[in-house]
Design a protein around this motif. Structure first.
Motif, PDB file in Angstrom:
ATOM      1  N   ALA A  52      18.228 -39.858 -11.216  1.00 34.87           N
ATOM      2  CA  ALA A  52      18.982 -39.855 -12.476  1.00 34.87           C
ATOM      3  C   ALA A  52      19.809 -41.139 -12.607  1.00 34.87           C
ATOM      4  O   ALA A  52      19.913 -41.705 -13.707  1.00 34.87           O
ATOM      5  N   LEU A  53      20.383 -41.606 -11.503  1.00 38.77           N
ATOM      6  CA  LEU A  53      21.137 -42.851 -11.522  1.00 38.77           C
ATOM      7  C   LEU A  53      20.246 -44.021 -11.931  1.00 38.77           C
ATOM      8  O   LEU A  53      20.635 -44.857 -12.750  1.00 38.77           O
ATOM      9  N   ILE A  54      19.040 -44.070 -11.386  1.00 37.38           N
ATOM     10  CA  ILE A  54      18.117 -45.159 -11.716  1.00 37.38           C
ATOM     11  C   ILE A  54      17.771 -45.133 -13.201  1.00 37.38           C
ATOM     12  O   ILE A  54      17.730 -46.189 -13.856  1.00 37.38           O
ATOM     13  N   LEU A  55      17.570 -43.947 -13.754  1.00 36.52           N
ATOM     14  CA  LEU A  55      17.297 -43.859 -15.192  1.00 36.52           C
ATOM     15  C   LEU A  55      18.494 -44.354 -16.006  1.00 36.52           C
ATOM     16  O   LEU A  55      18.323 -45.081 -16.986  1.00 36.52           O
ATOM     17  N   PRO A 107       8.202 -48.666 -17.972  1.00 37.02           N
ATOM     18  CA  PRO A 107       8.386 -48.444 -16.536  1.00 37.02           C
ATOM     19  C   PRO A 107       8.943 -49.648 -15.783  1.00 37.02           C
ATOM     20  O   PRO A 107       9.557 -49.488 -14.728  1.00 37.02           O
ATOM     21  N   LEU A 108       8.744 -50.864 -16.320  1.00 32.34           N
ATOM     22  CA  LEU A 108       9.291 -52.042 -15.633  1.00 32.34           C
ATOM     23  C   LEU A 108      10.816 -52.020 -15.602  1.00 32.34           C
ATOM     24  O   LEU A 108      11.428 -52.545 -14.671  1.00 32.34           O
ATOM     25  N   HIS A 124      10.649 -38.037 -23.343  1.00 26.64           N
ATOM     26  CA  HIS A 124      10.276 -36.815 -22.623  1.00 26.64           C
ATOM     27  C   HIS A 124       8.770 -36.651 -22.672  1.00 26.64           C
ATOM     28  O   HIS A 124       8.170 -36.697 -23.740  1.00 26.64           O
ATOM     29  N   ARG A 125       8.175 -36.473 -21.501  1.00 29.41           N
ATOM     30  CA  ARG A 125       6.735 -36.339 -21.367  1.00 29.41           C
ATOM     31  C   ARG A 125       6.439 -34.905 -20.916  1.00 29.41           C
ATOM     32  O   ARG A 125       7.114 -34.386 -20.020  1.00 29.41           O
ATOM     33  N   PRO A 126       5.461 -34.255 -21.523  1.00 27.39           N
ATOM     34  CA  PRO A 126       5.110 -32.899 -21.089  1.00 27.39           C
ATOM     35  C   PRO A 126       4.656 -32.893 -19.633  1.00 27.39           C
ATOM     36  O   PRO A 126       3.983 -33.821 -19.179  1.00 27.39           O
ATOM     37  N   VAL A 127       5.047 -31.864 -18.905  1.00 27.39           N
ATOM     38  CA  VAL A 127       4.589 -31.695 -17.532  1.00 27.39           C
ATOM     39  C   VAL A 127       3.204 -31.061 -17.601  1.00 27.39           C
ATOM     40  O   VAL A 127       3.038 -30.005 -18.233  1.00 27.39           O
ATOM     41  N   ASP A 135       9.360 -33.856 -18.587  1.00 30.84           N
ATOM     42  CA  ASP A 135       9.975 -34.735 -17.595  1.00 30.84           C
ATOM     43  C   ASP A 135      10.543 -35.931 -18.346  1.00 30.84           C
ATOM     44  O   ASP A 135       9.925 -36.436 -19.288  1.00 30.84           O
ATOM     45  N   THR A 136      11.729 -36.368 -17.954  1.00 29.99           N
ATOM     46  CA  THR A 136      12.342 -37.531 -18.575  1.00 29.99           C
ATOM     47  C   THR A 136      11.798 -38.786 -17.899  1.00 29.99           C
ATOM     48  O   THR A 136      11.863 -38.914 -16.675  1.00 29.99           O
TER      49      THR A 136
END
Length: 106
Positions: free
Chosen positions: A18-21, A51-52, A34-37, A45-46
């Motif tokens: 969570a900190l990295i996000l 992604p970079l 938010h991406r479906p699991v 999933d958040t």
């Protein structure tokens, strides 16, 4: 939470994720989505749209963590702890080489 508490370790790992996000958002201007699991209709999933930004944020957190390891190792030595005790706290066994203790990708 103790050093051997797997539940506490999982919770701490989730906190670091969570900190990295948050760092990706605040420092690198990333956008969360938010991406479906897979396999679930309701769970998501958040994730980061880029992604970079996560790579950059994780690297910043990694470098800060390494600095903390050095600071705490210095404090442990100043408190009379041995290098063997510090190595044990880091999970470094006798005869390990630095490469054996380095994080790997993939």
């Amino acid at each position: 939470m103790t050093a051997t508490d797997p539940t506490g370790a999982r919770r701490a790992a989730a906190d670091v994720r969570a900190l990295i996000l948050r760092v990706a958002e605040t420092v690198h201007g990333a956008t969360l989505t938010h991406r479906p699991v897979p396999g679930y209709r309701v769970l998501t999933d958040t994730v980061l749209e880029d992604p970079l930004a996560g790579v950059r944020a994780a690297d910043l957190v990694h470098r800060a963590a390494l600095a903390q390891v050095r600071d705490h190792a210095d404090a442990a030595r100043a408190a009379g702890r041995t290098w063997d005790e510090i190595a044990d706290a880091l999970g470094i066994a006798d005869g390990d080489t630095p490469a054996q203790n380095s994080p790997t990708c993939g």
